[in-house]
Design a protein around this motif. Sequence first.
Motif, PDB file in Angstrom:
ATOM      1  N   SER A 103       0.757  -1.519  -0.288  1.00 51.24           N
ATOM      2  CA  SER A 103       0.496   0.095   0.108  1.00 51.24           C
ATOM      3  C   SER A 103       1.090   1.139  -0.164  1.00 51.24           C
ATOM      4  O   SER A 103       0.687   2.181  -0.256  1.00 51.24           O
ATOM      5  N   ASN A 132       1.086   3.847  -2.659  1.00 50.35           N
ATOM      6  CA  ASN A 132       0.896   5.677  -2.945  1.00 50.35           C
ATOM      7  C   ASN A 132       2.045   5.904  -3.288  1.00 50.35           C
ATOM      8  O   ASN A 132       1.823   7.828  -3.412  1.00 50.35           O
ATOM      9  N   CYS A 145      -3.145   3.454  -5.035  1.00 55.50           N
ATOM     10  CA  CYS A 145      -3.704   2.835  -3.902  1.00 55.50           C
ATOM     11  C   CYS A 145      -4.763   1.937  -4.107  1.00 55.50           C
ATOM     12  O   CYS A 145      -4.489   0.690  -4.967  1.00 55.50           O
ATOM     13  N   GLN A 149      -5.252   6.879  -5.824  1.00 55.43           N
ATOM     14  CA  GLN A 149      -5.327   7.496  -4.685  1.00 55.43           C
ATOM     15  C   GLN A 149      -6.575   8.381  -4.986  1.00 55.43           C
ATOM     16  O   GLN A 149      -6.032   9.416  -5.590  1.00 55.43           O
TER      17      GLN A 149
END
Length: 468
Positions: A131, A135, A140, A228
């Motif tokens: 994760s 990012n 994401c 994201q």
Amino acid sequence: MIMSRIEAPRDEVTGNLVDRLLAGLPTEAVLTDPDVTASYANDMASFCEAGTPAVVVLPRTVEQVQHVMRVATELRVPVVPQGARTGLSGAANASDGCIVLSLVKMDRILEINPVDRIAVVEPGVVNATLSRAVNEHGLCYPPDPSSWEMCTIGGNIGTASGGLCCVKYGVTAEYVLGLDVVLADGRLMSTGRRTAKGVAGYDLTRLFVGSEGSLGIVVRATLALKPQPPGQLVLAAEFPSARAACDAVVKVMEGGHVPSLLELMDRTTVKAVNELAHMGLPETTEALLLAAFDTHDPAADLAAVGALCEAAGATQVVPAEDAAESELLLQARRLALVALEAVKGTTMIDDVCVPRSRLGDMLEGIERVADKYALTIGVCAHAGDGNTHPTVCFDALDPEESRRARESFDEIMALGLELGGTITGEHGVGVLKKEWLAREIGPVGVEMQRAIKAAFDPLGLLNPGKLF
């Protein structure tokens, strides 16, 4: 340490197995010291039998996994695949004389592709590590089990894990595009695709997701990523009853809202979190509902949901003003299972999922079960998708209380089926729920699933004794 692994006492069968494994594996990848191998015997589930492994293997390459499976097939030795062993159903528990195949050393992120929005990873990559890595590219990976700082992608795939964000973003199965799988006889098979679309042949990728290592060993996964989202804001709503909180959930979903998170904690859970972390949650509440939005105007969405909560009977609605307040509220939810474990020392954590419309019936039924068996049973829930986590707290050293805990657990699963639900929303079947899987899918369903198992693993070597 290396000498103790290789020179530990072993019988002729185990000795032959170890020698064959060492022919294709480095010495440090083969563990035979009984004190060491015993630590790999089980996951985090209660009431699940575990055997004594003959050997633990920690491969680092696909070729090493293939070698292990060829040796296992030739010598007819069962193989139990493992990730971080954070599972709650006994799916990673060893069987007597098995090879425990721990994949935690295969932990490389092989590719992050922002154009195709995919990541290619090995099974030992920790969920939180992936994760954070994606990012950095403005992307994401949504599935976020509560154990995301420890659990691995391979384990998530094996048990079809969920998480807090499922209400908006879905579960692990929806993000697995393709897999490389070592079959029971050592052959390597690729399933799925890297493309956004693909319907060529049977969907074998989905078949492996949730198969708990019973069909093959996942050695590489191609995962879908999403852009994201903006930072989310969280709202906390206090209710005078669990039924009122569940009514609010129904109103939120009926109103077409799409929260990024919709979580519920009952009074027992709130009290346990306060006692553990002194977070100042309102102990007068009978149920606490947490709602979050990661839209471009989350404050407006929270205001709309707050109004629905008040209409359902909320006594207090408190929207967070910033990310820091939001994170504090979410931390309370993440601590729920740890806090409940501290109540009595041992827990049985269920994950019965029911239709959202029956969520209130489920929570009221769990209260009746707790009263019937004179037990503390706390409930936290991914309320937005009807996934409840009734957590039975008991003293494992008290045989009578342990018996009541097991009986209450079974009664809760029966209640879930009665309400049109399923025995497991995200933890899997493993050893713990074998009997209940048969009840849920029926004899014809069991027959067909066993036929699929036989097609992939005709000798029955992969994770024997799990599922059915």
